[in-house]
Scaffold this active site. Structure first.
Site, mmCIF file in Angstrom:
data_model
loop_
_atom_site.group_PDB
_atom_site.id
_atom_site.type_symbol
_atom_site.label_atom_id
_atom_site.label_comp_id
_atom_site.label_asym_id
_atom_site.label_seq_id
_atom_site.Cartn_x
_atom_site.Cartn_y
_atom_site.Cartn_z
ATOM 1 N N ASN A 1 4.250 1.787 2.275
ATOM 2 C CA ASN A 1 5.544 1.767 1.596
ATOM 3 C C ASN A 1 6.298 3.077 1.754
ATOM 4 O O ASN A 1 7.517 3.103 1.968
ATOM 5 C CB ASN A 1 5.347 1.479 0.108
ATOM 6 C CG ASN A 1 4.912 0.051 -0.172
ATOM 7 O OD1 ASN A 1 5.082 -0.824 0.662
ATOM 8 N ND2 ASN A 1 4.345 -0.173 -1.338
ATOM 9 N N ASP B 1 6.993 4.291 -4.603
ATOM 10 C CA ASP B 1 6.771 4.639 -3.206
ATOM 11 C C ASP B 1 8.089 4.902 -2.485
ATOM 12 O O ASP B 1 8.161 5.773 -1.608
ATOM 13 C CB ASP B 1 6.001 3.526 -2.497
ATOM 14 C CG ASP B 1 4.563 3.417 -2.982
ATOM 15 O OD1 ASP B 1 4.015 4.436 -3.439
ATOM 16 O OD2 ASP B 1 3.990 2.316 -2.898
ATOM 17 N N GLY C 1 0.839 -1.186 0.000
ATOM 18 C CA GLY C 1 0.000 0.000 0.000
ATOM 19 C C GLY C 1 0.875 1.237 0.000
ATOM 20 O O GLY C 1 1.985 1.232 0.548
ATOM 21 N N THR D 1 8.284 12.295 -12.911
ATOM 22 C CA THR D 1 9.285 11.235 -12.988
ATOM 23 C C THR D 1 9.222 10.572 -14.362
ATOM 24 O O THR D 1 8.143 10.379 -14.924
ATOM 25 C CB THR D 1 9.089 10.197 -11.883
ATOM 26 O OG1 THR D 1 7.786 9.608 -12.004
ATOM 27 C CG2 THR D 1 9.196 10.840 -10.505
ATOM 28 N N LEU D 2 10.397 10.216 -14.877
ATOM 29 C CA LEU D 2 10.516 9.698 -16.244
ATOM 30 C C LEU D 2 11.117 8.297 -16.272
ATOM 31 O O LEU D 2 11.739 7.913 -17.268
ATOM 32 C CB LEU D 2 11.384 10.649 -17.082
ATOM 33 C CG LEU D 2 10.965 12.120 -17.092
ATOM 34 C CD1 LEU D 2 12.013 12.964 -17.816
ATOM 35 C CD2 LEU D 2 9.596 12.290 -17.752
ATOM 36 N N GLY D 3 10.961 7.541 -15.193
ATOM 37 C CA GLY D 3 11.520 6.197 -15.164
ATOM 38 C C GLY D 3 13.037 6.236 -15.296
ATOM 39 O O GLY D 3 13.726 6.952 -14.575
#
Length: 296
Positions: A52, A252, A48, A219-221
């Site tokens: 996390n 998370d 969850g 965020t872009l991985g």
């Protein structure tokens, strides 16, 4: 100082499929889809978003206060949090339903299929955010719809700056509701897909959103993060993981690091940089981590 983390508390059942989903699904047969995946590896974790994020923030030396709900089967979860030194005073116990459950299956390319039962999470709005001398900031992460709406208003009324990170909960809200979240929030964080949806539904570009808050992070991985402040963007470089083992919980872990940096008064770019480091550690291994700020 403490951070209230509003979001789900769930049990995660994590399964690994050694093949590729794309090789098992026939595009021209989607109308009669009937597939089965053999998953040799399976584990059950405490998960969850609120749980996390609280775990990540605690490892870094922060003080998390998760706010969510567990069901009649939630005693083990509460004991786990307490054993980690995480305060459970804001966790609601609901006796007539199960704790939220996520069933997550990952293929060899790190694509994921998830089924989620919300259970007690749908009553998380019965908890309430209130001002307290030790509470410095907060976060709205994926949770029950009513809880996300009400907790955002309560953070604002209490004068507590907070991060709006809707995650997979974003599709529950229309453009006006999302614009209201933005106006209430101090910071907004989304991944690139969510960022496009947020802009599409509100009619606001990333630059425009960033002018209405103290900062926006997209965020872009594997490509790092865009940090938008007052309409200007900068790129925070990614951290390369030692290996790509399991992406579950990576986002998370990143959020927990973001909260730690904000607790310390860091710039948004520095917070995102720490998030990238923690995310790289998480994606390179399975199960609970044991990093500290000093080890980073």
């Amino acid at each position: 100082m403490a951070a209230v983390i509003c979001g789900s508390l769930a049990f995660d059942t994590i399964m690994s499929f050694e093949g590729r989903f794309a090789e098992q699904i026939l595009p021209d047969q989607l109308h009669i889809l009937n597939v089965s995946f053999l998953v040799p590896a399976l584990r059950r974790d405490f998960g969850g978003c609120a749980g996390n994020i609280a775990y990540s923030l605690k490892l870094l030396g922060g003080t998390p206060l998760p706010m969510g709900a567990v069901g009649s089967d939630g005693a083990d979860y509460l004991q786990r949090l307490e054993a980690l030194g995480i305060d459970t005073g804001f966790v609601l116990r609901v006796d007539d339903t199960y704790t939220a459950q996520a069933m997550i299956m990952t293929d060899r390319d790190n694509n994921q299929i998830t089924a989620f039962h919300p259970g007690a999470m749908m009553q998380a709005h019965k908890t309430r955010v209130q001002a307290r001398p030790d509470i410095k900031l907060g976060m709205i992460s994926p949770d029950g719809r009513d809880a996300m709406l009400q907790h955002a208003e309560q953070f604002k009324a209490a004068g507590i700056p907070f991060v709006f990170d809707p995650g997979q909960g974003l599709p529950m809200f229309d453009g006006d509701e999302l614009a209201r979240f933005i106006d209430l929030a101090t910071w907004v964080t989304v991944n690139d897909y969510e960022g496009k949806m947020l802009s599409e539904r509100t009619g606001l570009s990333s630059a425009e959103i960033s002018r209405r808050v103290d900062g926006l992070v997209v965020t872009l991985g594997g490509d790092g993060c865009e940090v938008w402040v007052n309409g200007e963007v900068s790129l925070v470089a990614p951290e390369r993981p030692a290996a790509i083992v399991d992406p579950t919980g990576c986002g998370d872990a990143w959020r927990g690091a973001l909260l730690y940096g904000l607790e310390q008064g860091w710039s948004l770019a520095r917070c995102a940089q720490l998030g990238n480091k923690v995310g790289a550690i998480k994606i390179a291994s399975r199960g609970p981590q044991n990093y500290t700020l000093a080890s980073l």
